[in-house]
Design a protein around this motif. Structure first.
Motif, PDB file in Angstrom:
ATOM      1  N   GLN A  28    -103.048 -11.819 -54.285  1.00 31.83           N
ATOM      2  CA  GLN A  28    -102.089 -12.073 -55.254  1.00 31.83           C
ATOM      3  C   GLN A  28    -102.794 -13.240 -56.260  1.00 31.83           C
ATOM      4  OE1 GLN A  28     -98.458 -13.718 -53.617  1.00 31.83           O
ATOM      5  NE2 GLN A  28     -98.146 -12.948 -52.584  1.00 31.83           N
ATOM      6  N   SER A  29    -103.718 -14.256 -55.670  1.00 30.43           N
ATOM      7  CA  SER A  29    -104.556 -14.987 -55.812  1.00 30.43           C
ATOM      8  C   SER A  29    -105.552 -14.111 -57.218  1.00 30.43           C
ATOM      9  CB  SER A  29    -104.771 -16.071 -55.426  1.00 30.43           C
ATOM     10  OG  SER A  29    -104.293 -16.796 -54.609  1.00 30.43           O
ATOM     11  N   PHE A  30    -106.306 -12.935 -56.263  1.00 31.05           N
ATOM     12  CA  PHE A  30    -107.362 -12.982 -57.085  1.00 31.05           C
ATOM     13  C   PHE A  30    -106.807 -11.844 -58.148  1.00 31.05           C
ATOM     14  CE2 PHE A  30    -109.192 -14.643 -52.930  1.00 31.05           C
ATOM     15  CZ  PHE A  30    -110.732 -15.274 -53.687  1.00 31.05           C
ATOM     16  N   ARG A  31    -105.735 -11.673 -58.304  1.00 30.17           N
ATOM     17  CA  ARG A  31    -105.202 -10.678 -59.445  1.00 30.17           C
ATOM     18  C   ARG A  31    -104.165 -11.619 -60.612  1.00 30.17           C
ATOM     19  NH1 ARG A  31    -101.206  -7.361 -56.892  1.00 30.17           N
ATOM     20  NH2 ARG A  31    -101.269  -8.296 -54.707  1.00 30.17           N
ATOM     21  N   LEU A  65    -110.567 -28.353 -55.233  1.00 32.17           N
ATOM     22  CA  LEU A  65    -110.040 -27.451 -56.846  1.00 32.17           C
ATOM     23  C   LEU A  65    -109.781 -25.781 -56.430  1.00 32.17           C
ATOM     24  CD1 LEU A  65    -110.853 -27.581 -59.560  1.00 32.17           C
ATOM     25  CD2 LEU A  65    -113.172 -27.489 -59.434  1.00 32.17           C
ATOM     26  N   VAL A  66    -110.690 -24.931 -55.943  1.00 30.59           N
ATOM     27  CA  VAL A  66    -110.202 -23.435 -55.185  1.00 30.59           C
ATOM     28  C   VAL A  66    -109.878 -23.410 -55.257  1.00 30.59           C
ATOM     29  CG1 VAL A  66    -110.944 -21.460 -54.365  1.00 30.59           C
ATOM     30  CG2 VAL A  66    -113.589 -23.250 -55.159  1.00 30.59           C
ATOM     31  N   THR A  67    -108.765 -24.230 -53.977  1.00 23.23           N
ATOM     32  CA  THR A  67    -107.835 -24.220 -53.430  1.00 23.23           C
ATOM     33  C   THR A  67    -106.424 -24.201 -55.005  1.00 23.23           C
ATOM     34  OG1 THR A  67    -107.867 -24.477 -51.461  1.00 23.23           O
ATOM     35  CG2 THR A  67    -105.383 -24.787 -52.047  1.00 23.23           C
ATOM     36  N   VAL A  68    -106.459 -24.993 -55.553  1.00 22.31           N
ATOM     37  CA  VAL A  68    -105.997 -25.467 -56.685  1.00 22.31           C
ATOM     38  C   VAL A  68    -105.654 -24.339 -57.406  1.00 22.31           C
ATOM     39  CG1 VAL A  68    -105.029 -26.481 -58.919  1.00 22.31           C
ATOM     40  CG2 VAL A  68    -106.133 -27.726 -56.674  1.00 22.31           C
ATOM     41  N   VAL A  69    -106.985 -23.522 -58.259  1.00 23.15           N
ATOM     42  CA  VAL A  69    -107.207 -22.403 -58.257  1.00 23.15           C
ATOM     43  C   VAL A  69    -105.848 -21.832 -58.570  1.00 23.15           C
ATOM     44  CG1 VAL A  69    -108.498 -21.293 -60.417  1.00 23.15           C
ATOM     45  CG2 VAL A  69    -108.969 -23.774 -59.896  1.00 23.15           C
ATOM     46  N   LYS A  70    -106.753 -21.107 -57.130  1.00 18.15           N
ATOM     47  CA  LYS A  70    -106.164 -19.973 -56.239  1.00 18.15           C
ATOM     48  C   LYS A  70    -104.921 -20.185 -57.159  1.00 18.15           C
ATOM     49  CE  LYS A  70    -109.871 -19.025 -53.099  1.00 18.15           C
ATOM     50  NZ  LYS A  70    -110.235 -19.106 -51.289  1.00 18.15           N
ATOM     51  N   ARG A  74    -102.075 -17.532 -58.419  1.00 14.99           N
ATOM     52  CA  ARG A  74    -100.889 -17.009 -57.586  1.00 14.99           C
ATOM     53  C   ARG A  74     -99.813 -17.185 -57.907  1.00 14.99           C
ATOM     54  NH1 ARG A  74     -97.563 -17.026 -53.587  1.00 14.99           N
ATOM     55  NH2 ARG A  74     -97.003 -19.138 -53.409  1.00 14.99           N
ATOM     56  N   VAL A  75     -99.444 -18.343 -58.998  1.00 15.06           N
ATOM     57  CA  VAL A  75     -97.968 -18.810 -58.958  1.00 15.06           C
ATOM     58  C   VAL A  75     -97.978 -17.969 -60.700  1.00 15.06           C
ATOM     59  CG1 VAL A  75     -97.201 -20.339 -57.187  1.00 15.06           C
ATOM     60  CG2 VAL A  75     -98.358 -21.223 -58.849  1.00 15.06           C
ATOM     61  N   ASN A  76     -98.956 -17.763 -61.404  1.00 14.39           N
ATOM     62  CA  ASN A  76     -99.205 -17.708 -62.425  1.00 14.39           C
ATOM     63  C   ASN A  76     -98.838 -19.063 -63.777  1.00 14.39           C
ATOM     64  OD1 ASN A  76    -100.247 -15.684 -62.806  1.00 14.39           O
ATOM     65  ND2 ASN A  76     -97.981 -14.317 -62.473  1.00 14.39           N
ATOM     66  N   ASP A  81    -100.238 -27.082 -66.747  1.00 13.24           N
ATOM     67  CA  ASP A  81     -99.215 -27.927 -64.725  1.00 13.24           C
ATOM     68  C   ASP A  81    -101.040 -28.159 -64.215  1.00 13.24           C
ATOM     69  OD1 ASP A  81     -96.731 -28.325 -65.576  1.00 13.24           O
ATOM     70  OD2 ASP A  81     -96.021 -26.221 -64.908  1.00 13.24           O
ATOM     71  N   LEU A  82    -101.643 -26.338 -64.915  1.00 18.36           N
ATOM     72  CA  LEU A  82    -102.932 -26.345 -64.171  1.00 18.36           C
ATOM     73  C   LEU A  82    -103.533 -27.906 -64.337  1.00 18.36           C
ATOM     74  CD1 LEU A  82    -105.117 -25.079 -61.826  1.00 18.36           C
ATOM     75  CD2 LEU A  82    -105.690 -23.294 -63.832  1.00 18.36           C
ATOM     76  N   ARG A  83    -103.760 -27.871 -65.995  1.00 19.38           N
ATOM     77  CA  ARG A  83    -104.760 -29.272 -66.270  1.00 19.38           C
ATOM     78  C   ARG A  83    -104.797 -30.328 -65.431  1.00 19.38           C
ATOM     79  NH1 ARG A  83    -106.429 -31.115 -72.455  1.00 19.38           N
ATOM     80  NH2 ARG A  83    -106.845 -33.368 -71.319  1.00 19.38           N
ATOM     81  N   ALA A  84    -103.198 -30.725 -65.457  1.00 22.56           N
ATOM     82  CA  ALA A  84    -102.663 -32.069 -64.464  1.00 22.56           C
ATOM     83  C   ALA A  84    -103.343 -32.044 -62.944  1.00 22.56           C
ATOM     84  CB  ALA A  84    -101.328 -32.041 -64.792  1.00 22.56           C
ATOM     85  N   ARG A  85    -103.661 -30.813 -62.183  1.00 21.48           N
ATOM     86  CA  ARG A  85    -103.320 -30.643 -61.141  1.00 21.48           C
ATOM     87  C   ARG A  85    -105.240 -30.508 -61.057  1.00 21.48           C
ATOM     88  NH1 ARG A  85     -98.926 -27.665 -60.873  1.00 21.48           N
ATOM     89  NH2 ARG A  85     -97.467 -28.708 -59.689  1.00 21.48           N
TER      90      ARG A  85
END
Length: 108
Positions: A28-31, A65-70, A74-76, A81-85
């Motif tokens: 799911q993360s990779f898609r 960082l990889v975990t956060v981006v994955k 996965r959850v779009n 929010d990604l920037r904040a994380r």
């Protein structure tokens, strides 16, 4: 019930279920929305990471960082929010992320 009380077959079945869930989760993360950023991030070499700051903790930050981006993929997760994380992970994570074109644009 603890693993020590399970039969060998039950432990195997539980293991297979966990592996399937983990593989589905990764798929799911990779898609997801940030798959290109994940590919670029995961393609970074140890030398590239060490060039930012050559401390062992950088690998931990890189892994986080990889975990956060994955998970964001996965959850779009929204870009804000990604920037904040990423920023929550600290300056090393931001420095690593800035080496990935899609994340660099996100971080400004």
């Amino acid at each position: 019930m603890s693993n020590s009380r399970l039969s060998r077959d039950q432990r195997r079945r539980l293991f297979r279920q966990r592996v399937r869930r983990a593989l589905d989760y990764a798929d799911q993360s990779f898609r997801g929305k940030y798959r290109e950023e994940m590919d670029a991030l995961m393609g970074m070499s140890r030398e590239e990471i060490d060039a930012i700051t050559p401390e062992v903790t950088d690998l931990r930050v890189y892994d986080a960082l990889v975990t956060v981006v994955k998970e964001a993929s996965r959850v779009n997760l929204s870009q804000a929010d990604l920037r904040a994380r990423i920023e929550e992970l600290g300056e090393v994570a931001v420095s690593i992320a800035r080496r990935v074109p899609g994340l660099a644009g996100l971080l400004g």
